[in-house]
Design a protein around this motif. Sequence first.
Motif, PDB file in Angstrom:
ATOM      1  N   LYS A  97      23.530  18.515   9.928  1.00  0.00           N
ATOM      2  CA  LYS A  97      23.233  18.472  11.365  1.00  0.00           C
ATOM      3  C   LYS A  97      22.836  17.090  11.878  1.00  0.00           C
ATOM      4  O   LYS A  97      22.907  16.843  13.075  1.00  0.00           O
ATOM      5  CB  LYS A  97      22.098  19.444  11.688  1.00  0.00           C
ATOM      6  N   SER A  98      22.372  16.201  11.017  1.00  0.00           N
ATOM      7  CA  SER A  98      21.839  14.913  11.478  1.00  0.00           C
ATOM      8  C   SER A  98      22.404  13.764  10.657  1.00  0.00           C
ATOM      9  O   SER A  98      23.145  13.981   9.678  1.00  0.00           O
ATOM     10  CB  SER A  98      20.313  14.926  11.394  1.00  0.00           C
ATOM     11  N   ARG A  99      22.036  12.545  11.042  1.00  0.00           N
ATOM     12  CA  ARG A  99      22.554  11.343  10.386  1.00  0.00           C
ATOM     13  C   ARG A  99      22.333  11.406   8.876  1.00  0.00           C
ATOM     14  O   ARG A  99      21.224  11.692   8.408  1.00  0.00           O
ATOM     15  CB  ARG A  99      21.854  10.107  10.955  1.00  0.00           C
ATOM     16  N   ALA A 100      23.397  11.140   8.127  1.00  0.00           N
ATOM     17  CA  ALA A 100      23.302  11.164   6.671  1.00  0.00           C
ATOM     18  C   ALA A 100      24.525  10.482   6.078  1.00  0.00           C
ATOM     19  O   ALA A 100      25.553  10.304   6.748  1.00  0.00           O
ATOM     20  CB  ALA A 100      23.206  12.595   6.156  1.00  0.00           C
ATOM     21  N   LYS A 101      24.389  10.075   4.829  1.00  0.00           N
ATOM     22  CA  LYS A 101      25.531   9.569   4.074  1.00  0.00           C
ATOM     23  C   LYS A 101      25.805  10.552   2.951  1.00  0.00           C
ATOM     24  O   LYS A 101      24.900  10.933   2.205  1.00  0.00           O
ATOM     25  CB  LYS A 101      25.251   8.185   3.493  1.00  0.00           C
ATOM     26  N   LEU A 102      27.059  10.959   2.822  1.00  0.00           N
ATOM     27  CA  LEU A 102      27.452  11.930   1.806  1.00  0.00           C
ATOM     28  C   LEU A 102      28.329  11.245   0.765  1.00  0.00           C
ATOM     29  O   LEU A 102      29.264  10.510   1.105  1.00  0.00           O
ATOM     30  CB  LEU A 102      28.219  13.096   2.440  1.00  0.00           C
ATOM     31  N   GLU A 103      28.031  11.495  -0.493  1.00  0.00           N
ATOM     32  CA  GLU A 103      28.828  10.933  -1.572  1.00  0.00           C
ATOM     33  C   GLU A 103      28.829  11.897  -2.742  1.00  0.00           C
ATOM     34  O   GLU A 103      28.145  12.929  -2.719  1.00  0.00           O
ATOM     35  CB  GLU A 103      28.275   9.565  -1.995  1.00  0.00           C
TER      36      GLU A 103
ATOM     37  N   ILE B 141      30.388  19.566   8.995  1.00  0.00           N
ATOM     38  CA  ILE B 141      29.797  18.304   9.444  1.00  0.00           C
ATOM     39  C   ILE B 141      29.571  18.413  10.947  1.00  0.00           C
ATOM     40  O   ILE B 141      30.474  18.204  11.748  1.00  0.00           O
ATOM     41  CB  ILE B 141      30.704  17.098   9.125  1.00  0.00           C
ATOM     42  N   GLN B 142      28.340  18.749  11.360  1.00  0.00           N
ATOM     43  CA  GLN B 142      28.062  18.977  12.780  1.00  0.00           C
ATOM     44  C   GLN B 142      27.781  17.693  13.539  1.00  0.00           C
ATOM     45  O   GLN B 142      27.977  17.629  14.751  1.00  0.00           O
ATOM     46  CB  GLN B 142      26.857  19.918  12.939  1.00  0.00           C
ATOM     47  N   SER B 143      27.309  16.663  12.859  1.00  0.00           N
ATOM     48  CA  SER B 143      26.937  15.415  13.531  1.00  0.00           C
ATOM     49  C   SER B 143      28.009  14.349  13.334  1.00  0.00           C
ATOM     50  O   SER B 143      28.562  14.202  12.242  1.00  0.00           O
ATOM     51  CB  SER B 143      25.599  14.902  12.980  1.00  0.00           C
ATOM     52  N   THR B 144      28.293  13.585  14.379  1.00  0.00           N
ATOM     53  CA  THR B 144      29.250  12.483  14.266  1.00  0.00           C
ATOM     54  C   THR B 144      28.587  11.247  13.661  1.00  0.00           C
ATOM     55  O   THR B 144      29.243  10.216  13.479  1.00  0.00           O
ATOM     56  CB  THR B 144      29.823  12.125  15.651  1.00  0.00           C
ATOM     57  N   ALA B 145      27.293  11.340  13.339  1.00  0.00           N
ATOM     58  CA  ALA B 145      26.571  10.228  12.712  1.00  0.00           C
ATOM     59  C   ALA B 145      26.568  10.332  11.192  1.00  0.00           C
ATOM     60  O   ALA B 145      25.769   9.691  10.524  1.00  0.00           O
ATOM     61  CB  ALA B 145      25.134  10.179  13.237  1.00  0.00           C
ATOM     62  N   VAL B 146      27.456  11.160  10.665  1.00  0.00           N
ATOM     63  CA  VAL B 146      27.553  11.359   9.217  1.00  0.00           C
ATOM     64  C   VAL B 146      28.695  10.506   8.668  1.00  0.00           C
ATOM     65  O   VAL B 146      29.784  10.463   9.242  1.00  0.00           O
ATOM     66  CB  VAL B 146      27.808  12.840   8.872  1.00  0.00           C
TER      67      VAL B 146
ATOM     68  N   ILE C  98      34.849  21.228   7.602  1.00  0.00           N
ATOM     69  CA  ILE C  98      35.029  21.340   9.049  1.00  0.00           C
ATOM     70  C   ILE C  98      34.272  20.205   9.731  1.00  0.00           C
ATOM     71  O   ILE C  98      33.076  20.011   9.484  1.00  0.00           O
ATOM     72  CB  ILE C  98      34.512  22.689   9.570  1.00  0.00           C
ATOM     73  N   PHE C  99      34.955  19.450  10.585  1.00  0.00           N
ATOM     74  CA  PHE C  99      34.337  18.366  11.336  1.00  0.00           C
ATOM     75  C   PHE C  99      34.112  18.803  12.782  1.00  0.00           C
ATOM     76  O   PHE C  99      35.008  19.389  13.408  1.00  0.00           O
ATOM     77  CB  PHE C  99      35.221  17.117  11.314  1.00  0.00           C
ATOM     78  N   CYS C 100      32.926  18.520  13.310  1.00  0.00           N
ATOM     79  CA  CYS C 100      32.599  18.867  14.691  1.00  0.00           C
ATOM     80  C   CYS C 100      32.633  17.615  15.569  1.00  0.00           C
ATOM     81  O   CYS C 100      32.488  16.486  15.083  1.00  0.00           O
ATOM     82  CB  CYS C 100      31.211  19.508  14.766  1.00  0.00           C
TER      83      CYS C 100
END
Length: 293
Positions: free
Chosen positions: A9-15, A41-46, A64-66
């Motif tokens: 839901k919020s800013r994050a980095k995924l790896e 992925i609900q946030s575009t800050a991801v 799924i990208f939002c």
Amino acid sequence: MGFRTVVIKSRAKLEVRLNSLIIRGEQEKKIFLDEINTLIIQSTAVSLTASLLCELMKNNVKVIFCDEKHNPQSELLPYYGAHNTSKRYKEQIAWDGEAKAAVWREIIKKKIEGEAALLDELGFMRQAELLRSYVSQVQENDSTNREGHAAKVYFNCLLGAGNSRKGGGFFNSCLNYGYAILLSAFNREIVASGFLTQLGIWHDNEFNQFNLACDLMEPFRVVVDKTALAIEEGDKNFKRIMANILNYKTLMDGKNTTFDLALRQFARSVFRALEQSDEAQIIFPQKILGYEL
């Protein structure tokens, strides 16, 4: 086989690290890829790494990208979900027209039965009885459009006379989000089975990339409808609630499972029915959260 629906839901980095999804936000979290069924992925800050996306596809995880309004905007699907994809494509193209017509009839009958059951539960007894009369009138390919007539009666009860699915509002937003989750679940199963999402049984829109998923999801829209009706107007958690439908306890073929796994079993039974030209092969869930379908 994954069972978790993960929502960022919020800013994050995924790896990815050691076959695990690493979420670097305010805190670092780790989830085994084998446990993940769907990643939203609900946030575009991801931000995500390419290596993570590759591993997610290898593990058949639906991504799924939002958009900036947190509504589903796109999804990630592998080119090939099965080892014999080329063979599956040829089989799909060759599906018999009469078999498709019979399968579509059974899907629509089940959809209208579910709508009637929900109207009964809501106290619309007369309208529910009308829908049940439509079930016996459904013909191959639903040539008499019983689905359309049932939908008009059904949504007049749910939305109120004069309102429509295109009218906006909180309830329609809940439905749209839930339907997108349902559509994505079926897209994953179609690709995992080696078939094309574009070639449908009845849906045949040249601008729709997901015709087959639109076919398969029809009997289960009522699950989204029922869930949306239980959400309080303006509840900011409605997307989390709708995403959780895939985890609903479900009775399928006499066994307890989750809604998501039941959808997988249903989809594969439809594919068998089309391959064998026998609509009796289709298996529908018996109960979802105690609600009979």
